[in-house]
Design an enzyme around this catalytic site. Structure first.
Site: not given
Ligand code: IPM
Ligand code: MG
Length: 367
Positions: A141, A191, A223, A247, A251
């Site tokens: 970001y 990751k 993942d 982020d 959701d």
């Protein structure tokens, strides 16, 4: 107590849900003897339209001179093709940075009354109580350089993922401190099989964990964490992760507990706390009066808890939301086929009425 706040309604459904959240806040303030000092300012597309800047300086000044900031949402398709610094989202990102809000707390809790709203089977989702701790000022970001360059047809886009040790340390401490007040489990999501940022992340988180011997730390690739979040959501306690992964997973967690419209967030760690629902501006339903205001209302509860240490007031809002849902009230995002959906304002009114009823019980007790 005087609660000095800046209110940033923002775009899309932002103003609709924020209005209800402020009404609930007013009812709680009345019930518990606090006084509100509110100033409303522009951010996002609303500010771009009025002042050609998604975060005008008087908005920043107002936020920095408040004890806390309550925001609705930012984003508008109208500005989709504008350069990065002239997009609504850029205003929010700059605000987070100006406030120093590096720690984003996103609880995802299944309200018992909403078992049927989850796309997952009740026995899988029952008991889900997750706190996502998302690093908010680093990673893709904010990493420099960033650009889109070159001739049409051969352009090159660049973003930079960057994390420093101190940035990882401070967010890890927030997660472990919060885990100590919960079920004492931290799952650090990264990751590390692919990214250097994640390898450093894992190393630093492991080191910080040594200062918290009572907290059980585990690591998971993002993942695989995404898969486990739908397979066994109730196994999660605190999820600690970097900006972009947080982020995405937040959701997803909203979907798991029935609706993104329910999720609240607190962005803390800096001079002034910023509170906003996790959902976006939802332009497709803006102005229809059907948005779920509970994410915004629950963000007010987080504000009372984290910026003002008003725990009883925070719990009052959370309990009230639970009881309104138990009575069967549902906005469109939550209503099943056989249920009638109520409007944004009606949901807000029911929470306000229940807060007032709880307040009069409090007063009788103390009389
Ligand atoms: C969120 C939102 C923001 C983010 C957008 C609006 C910039 O999706 O708060 O989750 O990506 O952080
Ligand atoms: Mg998001």
């Amino acid at each position: 107590m005087i609660l000095k706040l800046t209110i940033l309604p923002g775009d899309g459904i932002g103003p609709e849900v924020t209005e209800q959240a402020v009404l609930v806040l007013q009812a709680v303030a009345d019930g518990f003897g606090h006084r509100l000092e509110l100033q409303h300012k522009l951010i996002g597309a609303a500010a771009l339209t009025a002042a050609n800047d998604p975060l005008p300086s008087d908005t920043i000044q107002a936020c920095l001179s408040s004890a806390a900031v309550l925001m609705g949402a930012v984003g508008s398709p109208e500005f989709d093709h504008y350069p990065n610094h002239l997009r609504p989202e850029a205003g929010l990102l700059r605000l987070r940075r100006e406030l120093g809000a590096f720690a984003n707390l996103r609880p995802a809790v299944l309200f018992p009354a909403l078992e049927d709203c989850s796309p997952l089977r009740a026995e899988i989702v029952r008991g889900t109580d997750i706190l996502i701790v998302r690093e908010l000022l680093g990673g893709l970001y904010f990493g420099q350089p960033r650009s889109i360059e070159g001739a049409a047809g051969a352009r090159l886009a660049l973003n930079t993922m960057r994390y420093g040790e101190t940035e990882i340390e401070r967010i890890a401490r927030v997660a472990f401190d919060l885990a100590m007040k919960r079920r004492r489990k931290v799952l650090s999501v990264d990751k590390a099989n692919v990214l250097e940022c994640s390898r450093l992340w894992r190393e630093v988180v492991t080191r910080i964990a040594q200062g918290y011997p009572e907290v059980k730390l585990a690591h998971q690739y993002v993942d695989s964490a995404a898969m486990l979040l739908v397979q066994r959501p109730k196994d999660f306690d605190v999820i600690l992760t970097e900006n972009m992964f947080g982020d995405i997973l937040s959701d997803q967690a909203g979907g798991v507990v029935g609706s993104l419209g329910l999720l609240a967030s607190a962005s803390i760690g800096g001079a002034v706390g910023l509170y906003e629902p996790v959902h976006g501006s939802a332009p497709d339903i803006a102005g229809k009066g059907i948005a779920n205001p509970l994410g915004a209302i629950l963000s007010v509860a987080m504000m009372l808890r984290h910026s003002f240490e008003l725990e009883r007031e925070a719990v009052c809002i959370e309990d009230t939301v639970g009881s309104v849902l138990t009575q069967g009230s549902r906005t469109a995002d939550l209503a099943g086929k056989s249920q009638t959906a109520i409007s944004t304002t009606e949901m807000g009114r029911q929470v306000v009425d229940a807060v007032k009823a709880a307040g009069s019980v409090n007063k009788e007790k103390s009389a």
